[in-house]
Design an enzyme around this catalytic site. Structure first.
Site, PDB file in Angstrom:
ATOM      1  N   CYS A 223      23.910  -7.611   2.318  1.00 55.69           N
ATOM      2  CA  CYS A 223      22.762  -7.646   3.022  1.00 55.69           C
ATOM      3  C   CYS A 223      22.997  -8.495   4.311  1.00 55.69           C
ATOM      4  CB  CYS A 223      21.530  -8.238   2.282  1.00 55.69           C
ATOM      5  SG  CYS A 223      21.909  -9.543   1.284  1.00 55.69           S
TER       6      CYS A 223
ATOM      7  N   SER B  38      15.508 -12.741  -4.247  1.00 64.35           N
ATOM      8  CA  SER B  38      15.738 -11.450  -4.938  1.00 64.35           C
ATOM      9  C   SER B  38      17.189 -11.094  -4.657  1.00 64.35           C
ATOM     10  CB  SER B  38      14.975 -10.401  -4.198  1.00 64.35           C
ATOM     11  OG  SER B  38      15.083 -10.090  -2.761  1.00 64.35           O
TER      12      SER B  38
ATOM     13  N   GLY C 139      17.311  -2.973 -11.813  1.00 66.15           N
ATOM     14  CA  GLY C 139      17.511  -4.125 -11.092  1.00 66.15           C
ATOM     15  C   GLY C 139      16.484  -3.850  -9.914  1.00 66.15           C
ATOM     16  N   TYR C 140      16.571  -5.109  -9.136  1.00 60.91           N
ATOM     17  CA  TYR C 140      15.791  -4.995  -7.847  1.00 60.91           C
ATOM     18  C   TYR C 140      16.240  -3.827  -7.016  1.00 60.91           C
ATOM     19  CZ  TYR C 140      13.865  -9.555  -9.339  1.00 60.91           C
ATOM     20  OH  TYR C 140      13.355 -10.709  -9.940  1.00 60.91           O
TER      21      TYR C 140
ATOM     22  N   ASN D 183      16.571  -7.675   2.583  1.00 58.19           N
ATOM     23  CA  ASN D 183      17.660  -7.630   1.850  1.00 58.19           C
ATOM     24  C   ASN D 183      17.783  -6.654   0.745  1.00 58.19           C
ATOM     25  OD1 ASN D 183      15.801  -9.546   0.818  1.00 58.19           O
ATOM     26  ND2 ASN D 183      17.268  -9.409  -1.227  1.00 58.19           N
TER      27      ASN D 183
END
Length: 342
Positions: free
Chosen positions: A147, A179, A11-12, A309
């Site tokens: 975030c 994102s 994932g990111y 974030n």
């Protein structure tokens, strides 16, 4: 060397963790767990890591005992796997929403399901170094906040602790890039749907409200909007000053609170293009910029906070917590200042 594994590495957030840990001078990455891509090269999914690593994604069963496991899985997955990872690592740092709240009823209300490991909710230390540095120094279980929650908390913390604002509901307007929806987001995040949009996706009841309220002890409401940016969060907080509190007192509170914090910067200039916190210049960095505006006649305070974030709102904050727990310099592996222009 600190032996670390990342679960949810495709994932990111997982990719950012790998980027930071691979470049960390005192960490060895011993596992990049992905249920979607086991056996594939990490740089095939995270092309920015080309030539930086020869790591392959692996299954959870292939991870040996290690010092720290980072959980970057989807929400609701970490709590079903937590017993396994507690038994396998000395420290678990969770980046999902599963252990951010310490009340089962509040969790159920915001996440829409019963908690699978309620006995552990009180054991996780919140991953906010600016509030919990001493506890993080011995914490084996850490939960990194969301975030927008990090930005909101850091923007208000100096004022709440000094009693400068009325303890009534603070209202936040929050903006976030795409994102934040993750690497497997649905059709609403297609470029054709997201480009040019300013989409209010949570007009009321955003789950980060509960996190901010938990950490500051005051009621909070939030409206969240998705904007065209890929990365970045900006929160605008609206509060009422107590009688007699002026602009000088507000500035003094921020300066006193954050003068020795390595990753929080006060940004409140009288002029210039970037006179208030702006996410764009923070991309890739672990900084949270905080600022404010005061209407003394009306007793009105506006706070502004910005961060990346995926960094201070995620992976960077997690690595900062790792450094604290392992007795390393807090800024180790996190010194990138961001880019300008971008």
């Amino acid at each position: 060397m600190i032996r670390a594994a990342v679960v949810g590495a495709a994932g990111y957030i997982g990719g950012e963790l790998l980027r930071l840990l691979i470049g960390h001078p005192e960490v060895e990455v011993v596992g990049a767990v992905s249920s979607r891509f086991p056996g594939r090269r990490v740089d095939g999914v995270h092309p920015n890591l080309r030539s930086a690593t020869d790591l392959l994604f692996c299954s959870a069963d292939e991870v040996d005992e290690c010092d720290t496991v980072f959980l970057a899985t989807p929400h609701r997955a970490a709590m079903t796997q937590i017993d396994r990872w507690i038994g396998q690592a000395k420290q678990v740092i969770d980046l999902t929403g599963d252990f951010r709240l310490d009340d089962t009823e509040v969790y159920r209300r915001h996440y829409g399901t019963e908690h699978a490991a309620p006995r552990l909710l009180g054991d996780f230390v919140p991953g906010i170094p600016e509030l919990h540095r001493e506890r993080l120094g011995t914490a084996d279980l850490v939960s990194v906040p969301g975030c927008m929650a990090v930005a909101g908390v850091l923007a208000l913390h100096p004022l709440v602790t000094r009693g400068l604002i009325e303890p009534t509901a603070v209202r936040f307007d929050a903006r976030t890039g795409s994102s934040g929806s993750g690497a497997t987001a649905g059709t609403a995040n297609l470029h054709a749907e997201r480009s040019g949009a300013m989409r209010v996706f949570a007009p009321t009841g955003h789950r980060h409200e509960a996190e901010i309220s938990r950490h500051l002890g005051i009621p909070v409401t939030m409206t969240a909007t998705g904007v065209e940016a890929v990365r970045g969060v900006q929160t605008i907080g609206h509060a009422t000053l107590r009688p007699g509190v002026d602009k000088a007192a507000v500035r003094r509170a921020f300066r006193e609170q954050y003068r020795n914090e390595p990753f929080v910067r006060l940004v409140a200039h009288q002029r210039g293009t970037f006179r208030y916190p702006e996410p764009k210049i923070l991309l890739g960095s672990n900084f949270c910029d905080v600022g404010y505006a005061v209407d003394e006649e009306a007793g009105r305070l506006v706070t502004i906070a910005a961060l990346d974030n995926l960094m201070k709102g995620g992976a960077g904050n997690a690595v900062q917590c790792l450094n604290i727990r392992m007795g390393r310099p807090e800024t180790l592996g996190l010194s990138f200042p961001g880019l300008h222009p971008l």
